[in-house]
Design a protein around this motif. Structure first.
Motif, PDB file in Angstrom:
ATOM      1  N   ILE A   1       0.864  -1.172   0.038  1.00 25.81           N
ATOM      2  CA  ILE A   1       0.069   0.069   0.093  1.00 25.81           C
ATOM      3  C   ILE A   1       0.779   1.283  -0.022  1.00 25.81           C
ATOM      4  O   ILE A   1       1.498   1.271   0.935  1.00 25.81           O
ATOM      5  N   CYS A   2       0.853   1.958  -1.074  1.00 22.03           N
ATOM      6  CA  CYS A   2       1.416   3.285  -1.209  1.00 22.03           C
ATOM      7  C   CYS A   2       0.735   4.333  -1.094  1.00 22.03           C
ATOM      8  O   CYS A   2      -0.425   4.440  -0.901  1.00 22.03           O
ATOM      9  N   HIS A   3       1.481   5.607  -0.596  1.00 23.38           N
ATOM     10  CA  HIS A   3       0.703   6.798  -0.209  1.00 23.38           C
ATOM     11  C   HIS A   3      -0.181   7.267  -1.399  1.00 23.38           C
ATOM     12  O   HIS A   3      -0.896   7.938  -1.233  1.00 23.38           O
ATOM     13  N   THR A   4       0.153   6.827  -2.665  1.00 30.78           N
ATOM     14  CA  THR A   4      -0.476   7.218  -3.748  1.00 30.78           C
ATOM     15  C   THR A   4      -1.847   6.930  -3.811  1.00 30.78           C
ATOM     16  O   THR A   4      -2.712   7.641  -4.241  1.00 30.78           O
ATOM     17  N   GLU A   5      -2.028   5.671  -3.096  1.00 33.54           N
ATOM     18  CA  GLU A   5      -3.728   5.421  -2.959  1.00 33.54           C
ATOM     19  C   GLU A   5      -4.376   6.367  -2.241  1.00 33.54           C
ATOM     20  O   GLU A   5      -5.448   6.610  -2.405  1.00 33.54           O
TER      21      GLU A   5
ATOM     22  N   GLY B   1      -3.292  -0.799  -7.109  1.00 39.15           N
ATOM     23  CA  GLY B   1      -1.948  -1.415  -6.716  1.00 39.15           C
ATOM     24  C   GLY B   1      -0.842  -1.426  -7.510  1.00 39.15           C
ATOM     25  O   GLY B   1      -1.005  -1.828  -8.796  1.00 39.15           O
ATOM     26  N   HIS B   2       0.270  -0.944  -7.291  1.00 43.40           N
ATOM     27  CA  HIS B   2       1.327  -0.806  -8.102  1.00 43.40           C
ATOM     28  C   HIS B   2       2.934  -1.140  -7.518  1.00 43.40           C
ATOM     29  O   HIS B   2       3.887  -1.440  -8.098  1.00 43.40           O
ATOM     30  N   GLU B   3       2.617  -1.903  -6.434  1.00 46.67           N
ATOM     31  CA  GLU B   3       3.800  -2.355  -5.551  1.00 46.67           C
ATOM     32  C   GLU B   3       3.442  -4.043  -5.657  1.00 46.67           C
ATOM     33  O   GLU B   3       3.149  -4.515  -4.780  1.00 46.67           O
TER      34      GLU B   3
ATOM     35  N   GLY C   1       8.779  -2.425  -5.147  1.00 43.93           N
ATOM     36  CA  GLY C   1       8.303  -2.357  -6.265  1.00 43.93           C
ATOM     37  C   GLY C   1       8.032  -0.831  -6.796  1.00 43.93           C
ATOM     38  O   GLY C   1       8.242  -0.079  -7.695  1.00 43.93           O
ATOM     39  N   CYS C   2       7.464  -0.125  -5.875  1.00 41.39           N
ATOM     40  CA  CYS C   2       7.633   1.301  -5.710  1.00 41.39           C
ATOM     41  C   CYS C   2       8.382   2.258  -4.705  1.00 41.39           C
ATOM     42  O   CYS C   2       9.158   3.132  -5.101  1.00 41.39           O
ATOM     43  N   GLY C   3       8.409   1.692  -3.351  1.00 42.56           N
ATOM     44  CA  GLY C   3       9.073   2.383  -2.394  1.00 42.56           C
ATOM     45  C   GLY C   3      10.749   2.613  -2.804  1.00 42.56           C
ATOM     46  O   GLY C   3      11.259   3.545  -2.782  1.00 42.56           O
TER      47      GLY C   3
ATOM     48  N   GLY D   1       7.008   1.911   8.013  1.00 45.09           N
ATOM     49  CA  GLY D   1       7.244   1.208   6.692  1.00 45.09           C
ATOM     50  C   GLY D   1       5.861   0.642   6.019  1.00 45.09           C
ATOM     51  O   GLY D   1       4.744   1.254   6.403  1.00 45.09           O
ATOM     52  N   ARG D   2       5.981  -0.499   5.382  1.00 49.80           N
ATOM     53  CA  ARG D   2       4.676  -0.694   4.582  1.00 49.80           C
ATOM     54  C   ARG D   2       3.731  -1.623   4.865  1.00 49.80           C
ATOM     55  O   ARG D   2       4.111  -2.564   5.937  1.00 49.80           O
ATOM     56  N   ALA D   3       2.439  -1.307   4.728  1.00 48.36           N
ATOM     57  CA  ALA D   3       1.385  -2.275   4.889  1.00 48.36           C
ATOM     58  C   ALA D   3       1.315  -3.344   3.575  1.00 48.36           C
ATOM     59  O   ALA D   3       1.440  -2.477   2.495  1.00 48.36           O
TER      60      ALA D   3
END
Ligand SMILES: [Zn+2]
Ligand SMILES: [Zn+2]
Length: 344
Positions: free
Chosen positions: A37-41, A59-61, A146-148, A332-334
């Motif tokens: 889950i990226c901040h972009t979402e 979803g891009h990661e 993938g993105c981060g 960090g990421r979820a």
């Protein structure tokens, strides 16, 4: 299959049952095993980022296994663990020709932005966009690459970091943690700025020499002090609010580079005299090239960069992940895990 769809600006994402798409010539069908889950979402959810394409799977990661291949793709690739490169440029424009697909003005696909992405059980992409992943990196640990990590690699490249420079990483989230490690690895002296002790403590573990709590005191003045009055050589702006942009600009030294990665609804204001007399540069950095992804995988495989996963959640619980991110709770990421039992 189950998928989490963006249905329009300022409307919550929806979990829906949608058909998966069989791979066409040159494509592969990927069974998704981890999706960051990226901040972009959050920008999609809030309406700040509206690319005019809906409904679309977010979803891009994305990490997964190749389940099926289309014609022209070697059958041996079935079963391969892969991570997605989320841009498909036109391949013909002057940006694509040098690998800068993220700048293509005739984008053929951008998974999780204008094309169905990886908040789903399956995603279909060109075979070249499914990049093999080394066994030493687990699915969940790989997702933030993938993105981060790729975004950090790309921004660090644009900033042309040099050994001994003072580098400020403003905002310690998915991209910020990667930047701290990359800057440190390039020999820079890193100052990380954030608002939560847990994130700042981790930033120190990952290589930040100093951390500053933005909620206490004057960030720019602190940075001036730490740098002997000179200011920072590079500031990576991963937040992009009026408060952070003002501080980032005020902290920038002579020939400093201010690199924007994050953004909000706020606009950036700077008097050109500051840029002129100090020969400063203001840059933007978006996404990454396919080469950046290969480099990011290698950096993580070699232990130069470590990804940070706060928690994993079943796909069905995407909203919990988004809400935790919005509240600033995540260190960090979820990472969403499709197929895991979503019934709590
Ligand atoms: Zn192009
Ligand atoms: Zn992203």
């Amino acid at each position: 299959m189950k998928a989490v769809l963006y249905v329009g600006p300022k409307v919550p994402f929806e979990l829906q049952e949608v058909p998966s798409r069989d791979p066409g010539p040159g494509e592969v069908l990927v069974r998704v095993t981890a999706s960051g889950i990226c901040h972009t979402e959050l920008h999609f959810e809030s309406g700040l980022l509206d690319l005019g394409v809906a409904p679309i799977t977010m979803g891009h990661e994305v990490v997964g296994r190749i389940e099926q291949v289309g014609s022209g793709v070697p059958a041996e690739r079935v079963g391969q663990r892969v991570i997605l490169y989320y841009y498909v440029g036109c391949g013909n424009c002057r940006h694509c020709r040098v690998g800068d697909e993220q700048l293509c003005a005739a984008m053929r696909a951008e998974y999780g932005f204008i094309s169905d992405g990886g908040y789903a059980e399956f995603v279909t992409v060109p075979a070249r966009n499914a990049v093999p992943l080394p066994d030493s990196i687990s699915d969940e640990a790989a997702a933030p690459i993938g993105c981060g990590v790729t975004t950090a690699v790309h921004a660090a490249r644009l900033a042309r970091l040099a050994a001994g420079e003072w580098v400020v990483v403003y905002g310690v989230g998915g991209v910020g943690f990667g930047l701290v490690q990359l800057a440190r690895a390039s020999g820079a002296r890193v100052i990380a700025v954030g608002r939560r002790d847990t994130k700042l403590a981790l930033a120190r573990q990952l290589g930040a020499e100093v951390t500053l709590d933005a909620s206490t005191g004057n960030v720019a003045a602190h940075i001036r002090e730490l740098t002997g009055g000179a200011g920072a050589d590079v500031v990576f702006e991963c937040v992009g609010t009026t408060e952070t942009m003002t501080a980032a600009s005020a902290a920038l030294g002579r020939r400093g580079r201010l690199v924007f990665i994050g953004y909000s609804a706020d606009a950036f204001t700077v008097h050109p005299i500051q840029l002129v007399v100090f020969e400063q540069q203001v840059l933007g950095s978006v996404g990454a090239t396919l080469q950046d992804l290969h480099d990011a995988i290698s950096l993580v495989e070699r232990g130069v960069v470590r990804t940070v996963v706060d928690r994993t959640l079943p796909l069905e619980q995407f909203q919990r992940g988004l809400d935790a991110l919005a509240r600033g709770e995540l260190v960090g990421r979820a990472v969403l895990v499709p197929g895991r039992n979503g019934g709590q």
